[in-house]
Motif scaffolding. Structure first.
Motif, PDB file in Angstrom:
ATOM      1  N   PHE A  96      -2.199   2.942  -3.281  1.00 15.04           N
ATOM      2  CA  PHE A  96      -1.412   1.844  -3.849  1.00 15.04           C
ATOM      3  C   PHE A  96      -0.906   2.315  -5.206  1.00 15.04           C
TER       4      PHE A  96
ATOM      5  N   TRP B  77      -6.105   3.244  -5.942  1.00 12.08           N
ATOM      6  CA  TRP B  77      -5.207   2.363  -6.687  1.00 12.08           C
ATOM      7  C   TRP B  77      -4.879   3.027  -8.014  1.00 12.08           C
TER       8      TRP B  77
ATOM      9  N   LEU C 156       1.746   2.631  -0.515  1.00 12.04           N
ATOM     10  CA  LEU C 156       2.511   1.446  -0.897  1.00 12.04           C
ATOM     11  C   LEU C 156       2.998   1.652  -2.336  1.00 12.04           C
TER      12      LEU C 156
ATOM     13  N   THR D 212      -9.376   4.108  -0.101  1.00  9.32           N
ATOM     14  CA  THR D 212      -8.364   3.264  -0.732  1.00  9.32           C
ATOM     15  C   THR D 212      -8.300   3.600  -2.212  1.00  9.32           C
TER      16      THR D 212
END
Length: 536
Positions: free
Chosen positions: A219, A138, A49, A136
């Motif tokens: 992300f 970031w 993303l 995940t």
């Protein structure tokens, strides 16, 4: 962004499932779409993303801009799906991102300003993915998660403070001299010496090192093209102000009070058209720089072979005035389409290329889409819709509208951006306006259809625009007799939306019976507190 070990200890996962979509009335919607096309190994796809900060949709060539160059956004659109009419839930970073990660409107969560992020008792996309077996990662600014939620939601996270280059030209800054505060600066910055480039390299290292036993979600929330308006070398002179199309003019009738308040406090009432065009030209340079960063990411995906097993979504959290209406940056209660309409482009391996979805979508649909692709089920009621069918070439939902909210009121002073201490700075005037003139940031809500946009502002100027005839929203039709039926219909639609989506209860239930009194009963933390009290 760091959390102590104490933050990690004792955190408990809570959650709560279902997916509903609302458009005037409540209707059940399945979470699962047609599903992603599988990579050759049959594993779930990786997810990236890529989120720019303050990039309005009409800044990209693929969205019709005749000047600004965005070859990599355009390439991604040619290889995947471009959603032509995507709108955010809130025009400010934190609230918009909280909605993006939960699939919930601001009215359902209270995340209404820059000081309320997703806490450990609230669901979020990355926590679902992590619990569902994803790594995940970031890389970038926060504006979404409370500190306690980072270890629960993320495998790894890093941020890099924005670089502060030495400004050229000498003299005192505008906020100390009374000159127009355009937020535009001149400086020499190398494109590879920015915080955004450093964050991008962190993401690329993940692509280089990544083992393929666990899928990952990256992300990458970059800073560009957020003010101050300042583009790296090579992008700073890419556009000439005199070559730009006309901007939406200032001092239009029927506009909310914050237009005049901002222009006066920022001394933008002294700014010339040339000043504002210079802002837009620099902003376009920043957009093209963000596009270059996206290109570096796409090249790394191709080099590592991850273009074949990774879904890439590129979007923005909200837009920017960039000179329109004689304004700069954004405003907490602003709902102009230059703030709410953002790009949304997605490429899925095996999906069709060059597909354009004309029907309206909302930014928080990304949440439902990523869960669908990851085959992870949400455990709370939300209103996002999976866009996986569209990634497979289908049309959007005909008749769908987009809803946005903004602002905060005097009964919630905790939401206000507080006055900044010390000497005046770039954002001092912004903070001062809302505290000295709170009527400029009162709550508002909007509903946009392909034809019209209605903005309800109970404590101020409501607005109605013909989106097809007046894309820059220069003529407010709210009192036009020929559009009263349209206004009433959209008012009802907005009211029905609120009735149907606010105050949704959690999925887990509480017992109705009164528990038996027993000072040794295990009620969690209350047990020891009760014993201590009775032993006094």
């Amino acid at each position: 962004m760091k959390s102590s070990r104490r933050d990690v200890l004792g955190l408990m996962a809570a959650g709560l499932v279902g997916s509903v979509a609302v458009d005037g009335r409540l209707a059940a919607m399945p979470l699962q779409g047609t599903g992603p096309r599988r990579s050759p190994s049959g594993s779930r796809p990786n997810l990236i993303l890529f989120v720019t900060d303050e990039c309005r949709a009409d800044a990209l060539a693929s969205y019709g801009n005749p000047i600004c160059r965005s070859p990599n956004f355009d390439l991604l659109a040619s290889q995947g799906t471009r959603f032509a009419d995507c709108h955010v839930q809130f025009p400010v970073c934190g609230a918009s991102r909280c909605s993006l990660l939960t699939g919930l409107p601001t009215s359902d969560t209270g995340h209404r300003s820059l000081y309320y992020f997703l806490r450990r008792n609230e669901p979020n996309l990355f926590r679902y993915l992590k619990d569902g077996g994803y790594d995940t990662l970031w890389f970038g600014k926060n504006d979404a998660l409370a500190h306690e939620s980072f270890p629960l939601s993320l495998t790894e996270w890093h941020d890099v403070p924005p670089k502060r280059p030495q400004m050229t030209g000498g003299g005192k800054p505008a906020w100390l001299t009374g000159a127009p505060l355009t937020m535009r600066f001149d400086a020499k910055i190398d494109r590879r010496a920015t915080a955004d480039y450093e964050l991008l390299q962190m993401a690329i290292k993940v692509l280089d090192r990544r083992e393929k036993d666990r899928p990952f979600c990256i992300f990458l929330p970059i800073n560009q093209p957020h003010p101050p308006y300042l583009a790296p070398e090579g992008f700073d002179t890419m556009y000439r102000p005199q070559d730009l199309p006309p901007l939406a003019p200032p001092d239009l009738p029927g506009k909310p009070s914050y237009h005049a308040a901002i222009r006066k406090a920022y001394h933008l009432d002294k700014a010339t058209d040339a000043d504002l065009r210079a802002v837009r030209a620099t902003y376009y340079g920043q957009v093209s720089y963000a596009d270059w960063l996206l290109g570096e990411l796409l090249e790394a995906l191709q080099r590592t072979g991850h273009d074949k097993d990774t879904v890439v979504v590129a979007t923005s959290d909200h837009g920017d005035y960039a000179g329109d209406y004689g304004l700069v940056e954004k405003w907490p209660s602003g709902l102009e389409s230059c703030l709410t309409h953002v790009p949304l482009i997605a490429r899925m391996p095996g999906g069709p290329g060059g597909h354009v979805v004309r029907e309206m979508v909302e930014l928080y649909d990304i949440m439902a889409t990523f869960l669908d692709l990851a085959e992870v089920e949400a455990k709370h009621t939300h209103f996002a819709r999976s866009l996986v069918p569209q990634l497979n070439g289908k049309a959007g939902d005909v008749g769908r509208a987009a809803y946005s909210e903004s602002g905060y009121d005097t009964f919630e002073p905790q939401a206000f951006e507080p006055p900044l201490p010390g000497a005046a700075s770039l954002y001092s005037a912004k903070h001062d306006i809302q505290n000295q003139q709170p009527q400029t940031v009162t709550r508002a809500a909007s509903v946009a259809t392909p034809d019209y946009k209605f903005i309800a502002r109970p404590a101020g100027q409501s607005e109605l625009y013909d989106r097809r005839k007046d894309p820059l929203e220069q003529r407010n039709l709210i009192d036009d007799r020929g559009h009263q039926k349209v206004k009433i219909a959209l008012q009802e639609r907005l009211m029905n939306r609120y009735i149907s989506t606010t105050g949704v209860p959690p999925w887990d239930r509480d017992a109705r019976e009164t528990p038996d009194f027993d000072m040794l009963s295990d009620f969690g933390d209350t047990r020891e507190a009760t014993r201590t009290l009775l032993d006094r």
